[in-house]
Design an enzyme around this catalytic site. Structure first.
Site, PDB file in Angstrom:
ATOM      1  N   ASP A  94      19.834  53.051  23.946  1.00 51.08           N
ATOM      2  CA  ASP A  94      21.196  52.568  24.153  1.00 51.08           C
ATOM      3  C   ASP A  94      22.098  53.771  24.368  1.00 51.08           C
ATOM      4  O   ASP A  94      22.836  54.199  23.476  1.00 51.08           O
ATOM      5  CB  ASP A  94      21.666  51.716  22.982  1.00 51.08           C
ATOM      6  CG  ASP A  94      22.855  50.846  23.371  1.00 51.08           C
ATOM      7  OD1 ASP A  94      23.320  50.973  24.526  1.00 51.08           O
ATOM      8  OD2 ASP A  94      23.321  50.064  22.537  1.00 51.08           O
ATOM      9  N   GLU A 205      34.813  43.889  15.237  1.00 50.03           N
ATOM     10  CA  GLU A 205      35.265  43.600  13.880  1.00 50.03           C
ATOM     11  C   GLU A 205      36.762  43.857  13.736  1.00 50.03           C
ATOM     12  O   GLU A 205      37.253  44.911  14.140  1.00 50.03           O
ATOM     13  CB  GLU A 205      34.474  44.473  12.893  1.00 50.03           C
ATOM     14  CG  GLU A 205      34.502  43.952  11.475  1.00 50.03           C
ATOM     15  CD  GLU A 205      33.405  44.607  10.622  1.00 50.03           C
ATOM     16  OE1 GLU A 205      32.330  44.014  10.474  1.00 50.03           O
ATOM     17  OE2 GLU A 205      33.641  45.709  10.097  1.00 50.03           O
ATOM     18  N   HIS A 323      27.654  57.764  20.075  1.00 49.01           N
ATOM     19  CA  HIS A 323      26.728  58.427  19.151  1.00 49.01           C
ATOM     20  C   HIS A 323      25.271  58.507  19.641  1.00 49.01           C
ATOM     21  O   HIS A 323      24.384  58.818  18.857  1.00 49.01           O
ATOM     22  CB  HIS A 323      26.835  57.841  17.722  1.00 49.01           C
ATOM     23  CG  HIS A 323      26.835  56.342  17.636  1.00 49.01           C
ATOM     24  ND1 HIS A 323      27.759  55.635  16.903  1.00 49.01           N
ATOM     25  CD2 HIS A 323      26.022  55.432  18.178  1.00 49.01           C
ATOM     26  CE1 HIS A 323      27.508  54.346  17.002  1.00 49.01           C
ATOM     27  NE2 HIS A 323      26.465  54.201  17.767  1.00 49.01           N
ATOM     28  N   ASN A 324      25.048  58.236  20.927  1.00 52.13           N
ATOM     29  CA  ASN A 324      23.718  58.465  21.528  1.00 52.13           C
ATOM     30  C   ASN A 324      23.919  59.210  22.841  1.00 52.13           C
ATOM     31  O   ASN A 324      24.046  58.588  23.903  1.00 52.13           O
ATOM     32  CB  ASN A 324      23.018  57.135  21.844  1.00 52.13           C
ATOM     33  CG  ASN A 324      22.426  56.465  20.626  1.00 52.13           C
ATOM     34  OD1 ASN A 324      22.395  57.029  19.541  1.00 52.13           O
ATOM     35  ND2 ASN A 324      21.939  55.253  20.812  1.00 52.13           N
ATOM     36  N   MET A 375      28.336  43.877   8.422  1.00 56.71           N
ATOM     37  CA  MET A 375      29.205  42.752   8.071  1.00 56.71           C
ATOM     38  C   MET A 375      29.448  42.756   6.562  1.00 56.71           C
ATOM     39  O   MET A 375      28.495  42.843   5.790  1.00 56.71           O
ATOM     40  CB  MET A 375      28.491  41.437   8.370  1.00 56.71           C
ATOM     41  CG  MET A 375      28.183  41.169   9.789  1.00 56.71           C
ATOM     42  SD  MET A 375      27.289  39.608   9.924  1.00 56.71           S
ATOM     43  CE  MET A 375      25.895  39.857   8.875  1.00 56.71           C
ATOM     44  N   HIS A 398      26.633  58.491  11.725  1.00 57.53           N
ATOM     45  CA  HIS A 398      27.131  57.432  12.610  1.00 57.53           C
ATOM     46  C   HIS A 398      27.190  56.063  11.959  1.00 57.53           C
ATOM     47  O   HIS A 398      27.825  55.156  12.485  1.00 57.53           O
ATOM     48  CB  HIS A 398      26.321  57.387  13.904  1.00 57.53           C
ATOM     49  CG  HIS A 398      25.067  56.561  13.858  1.00 57.53           C
ATOM     50  ND1 HIS A 398      24.096  56.718  12.900  1.00 57.53           N
ATOM     51  CD2 HIS A 398      24.628  55.566  14.678  1.00 57.53           C
ATOM     52  CE1 HIS A 398      23.118  55.860  13.148  1.00 57.53           C
ATOM     53  NE2 HIS A 398      23.413  55.153  14.191  1.00 57.53           N
ATOM     54  N   ALA A 400      25.471  53.315   8.478  1.00 56.28           N
ATOM     55  CA  ALA A 400      24.752  53.187   7.214  1.00 56.28           C
ATOM     56  C   ALA A 400      23.235  53.345   7.397  1.00 56.28           C
ATOM     57  O   ALA A 400      22.565  54.004   6.612  1.00 56.28           O
ATOM     58  CB  ALA A 400      25.052  51.840   6.587  1.00 56.28           C
TER      59      ALA A 400
END
Lengths: 475, 149
Positions: A94, A205, A323-324, A375, A398, A400
């Protein structure tokens, strides 16, 4: 991870001294607890990356590092432009997956009054989940323009404003993209996917600022307690996935022809100066533009949804991080500025204050570093630091990271129950897939607070604000 | 040691998922290499939805070629990922024929139906992680790798 063999440089920095074919040491930034919780495979992957040609200084792992493919997720490695390599596995499938955070101009109390309606409106407007398509169908010409223009292309077509561009990495447009290096299959996969969220751990979110950790930087970032913000986590969709797929295979099968002895074939890479390396670089940069354009379109869809519910809502961009990626950057190495190809795989760029890449409005604050949770759990806004530029080429964590597999999560939770429980906590979830919700249950992830605390303690970035979810649209 | 997360078993062929931190391992086991590839494809579908919930309404033909059987597995799974993504379909039945380096296959499935399939996640691509194709002790064929989701 077994700690024997690791050298504790500080409470939050652990070194794997070079051994075997490692050209440089490995460095893990994390608390002892986080290091112990890491899979042993992270050690192996950090060591394998350290064995690649042209690697500079060290192979780094961020506090949220976990077992990836080739590179660890949470891995950072920089390579010399002359004799270094570029790795499709070091960027990931991704490409340019990232997070964008926008202010809304609203306060929690206002939002609560129409929270349900906002959740439904966002869910209706934002294409999310497997098989979803956007409203745009790209012609060949528009595909080319998007792959070279990135978010700038999207703004020119009415998605967002020019002011947005200054608050996106690369000012919204990755230079050096080569649409000709992108296969027809990759383009076909993307044709009707612009402005789609995707699935899995991707989300949109609505969040409240639940705590301010650094009032001075928070003021520069215009974040106040109880402000409402909205974050979007997604990437380059099918185009990036297809580019990753094709180059991972081609690099793995041609490594020996390039004279590269891979410690593991999943480290698939090519010399940066080789035709394959250059081709990947051009395609990967085009995919970065695709991700930037995708998040820009999603941002406009989000603005429209907010204004349908709150006429006064003004969604100004705080920042957009990827972050990729693999990017050509200048860093100080042994007291000398050097151009390096920095791979960040599941790691966020975290440039320190005053960096030339950052907009002037940030003043003496570092780059906003947006860390997604899951979430029901917190997300964080951090800021890059001067020390972080020295530690790991201006990089931080980046997210958890998963604590349990999707199958384990599915056995532990039922989607409906997760939705009801979170609703009881004032968090509204909207998703086309209850199974997806179960697999993404908050308990399936590690403690994001422990990760950002370690990033701060290691000096990679500074905590600025904590965000808690109010509405989450999951793919 | 890999831990199995879910198992569907009949007499000789079966698929399994195995654990990976962020993603999912898919494994097919069969009496022949082709059967193992068919089962690996079912394991791939099971990452997204329950394979038995997918009606075999349409057939799609797939062909790939690779002299390395392990890369042939990656190519096969990636061809399915591509067909799922561009046709917005899911597949629940597979017939694979392998002749040397050449794979020809039929995949039966239907368009994604959110209400019935509850697709959990889309597969981004097959990786080279834990990639293994070969005969196991009991003579069964095994085909596996980690899929990025």
């Amino acid at each position: 991870m077994d700690l024997s063999g690791l050298v504790r440089k500080s409470d939050f920095e652990w070194e794997l001294p070079p051994s075997g074919k490692m050209r440089v040491p490995g460095v893990i930034f994390a608390s002892e607890e986080l290091v112990r919780a890491m899979d042993q495979k992270v050690w192996q992957q950090v060591a394998n990356v350290a064995a690649l040609p042209g690697i500079v200084r060290a192979s780094y792992a961020m506090p949220d590092a976990h077992w990836g493919y080739g590179f660890p997720i949470g891995g950072v490695a920089a390579f010399d432009p002359e004799d270094g390599v570029i790795s499709a596995g070091g960027v990931g499938f991704d490409i340019s997956c990232g997070v964008r955070c926008m202010h809304t101009g609203l306060q929690v109390a206002e939002l609560k009054r129409r929270q349900e309606r906002l959740a439904d409106t966002l869910y209706r407007r934002v294409p999310a989940g497997v098989g979803s398509t956007g409203r745009i169908v790209l012609s060949d010409g528009e595909m080319h323009a998007m792959l070279t223009g990135g978010a700038r292309w999207a703004v020119e077509r009415g998605y967002g404003t020019r002011e947005d561009l200054g608050r996106i990495e690369e000012r919204g447009q990755m230079k050096g993209a080569d649409p000709g290096a992108v296969s027809e299959q990759a383009k076909r996969r993307q044709r009707d996917q612009m402005g789609t969220l995707g699935s899995g751990n991707h989300y949109l979110e609505v969040q409240r600022v639940a705590a301010v950790h650094d009032p001075r930087i928070a003021e520069t970032f215009a974040l106040k307690l109880d402000d409402v913000v909205v974050s979007i986590h997604c990437g380059s969709r099918g185009l990036g996935h297809q580019i990753g797929t094709e180059f991972l295979r081609e690099m793995a099968q041609s490594a020996s022809a390039h004279g590269i002895e891979l410690p593991d074939r999943e480290l698939a890479c090519a010399p940066i100066r080789s035709p394959l390396g250059k081709k990947y670089l051009g395609a990967m940069r085009a995919a970065i533009n695709c991700a930037l354009a995708n998040r820009q379109i999603l941002a406009q869809i989000t603005r429209d949804a907010f204004r349908e519910v709150f006429e006064q809502a003004e969604l100004a961009l705080l920042y957009d991080v990827s972050h990729n990626t693999c990017k050509l950057e200048e860093h100080a190495v042994d007291g000398r500025m050097q151009r390096l190809f920095v791979h960040r795989k599941g790691a966020t760029r975290a440039f320190g204050p005053g960096h030339s890449e950052l907009p002037d409005v940030l003043g003496d604050a570092g780059q906003p570093v947006l860390i997604g949770g899951s979430m029901g759990t917190a997300s964080y806004v951090l800021a890059g630091t001067a020390a972080g530029m020295e530690h790991a080429f201006g990089s931080a964590c980046h997210g958890a990271g998963r604590a349990m597999s999707r199958n384990e999560a599915m056995k532990h939770w039922r989607g409906r129950k997760v939705v009801d429980e979170l609703a009881g906590q004032g968090i509204l979830i909207r998703s086309p897939s209850m199974r997806g919700i179960a697999e993404e249950a908050p308990g399936a992830y590690k403690d994001v607070t422990a990760v950002v605390d370690a990033a701060e303690a290691a000096g990679l970035a500074k905590k600025v604000a904590k965000l808690m979810p109010l509405v989450c649209v999951k793919g | 040691m890999l831990r199995l997360d879910s198992v569907f078993t009949d007499v000789s062929t079966r698929w399994q998922h195995f654990r990976h931190d962020a993603d999912v391992g898919v494994r097919g086991i069969g009496a022949t290499l082709a059967q193992a590839f068919e089962q690996a494809a079912l394991a791939l579908t099971a990452v997204i939805t329950e394979p038995t919930a997918v009606r075999p309404a349409h057939r799609v033909e797939i062909a790939c070629e690779n002299v390395d059987p392990e890369f042939l597995l990656v190519d096969w799974l990636n061809a399915l990922v591509y067909e799922m993504a561009t046709r917005r379909m899911l597949f629940g039945r597979f017939e694979v024929r392998i002749d040397g380096s050449r794979l020809d296959a039929s995949a039966w499935g239907e368009p994604v139906d959110l209400a019935r399939h509850h697709p959990a996640v889309e597969a981004k691509g097959a990786t080279l992680t834990e990639l293994r194709v070969g005969r196991e002790g009991a003579g069964e064929w095994l085909a596996q790798c980690v899929v990025d989701v």
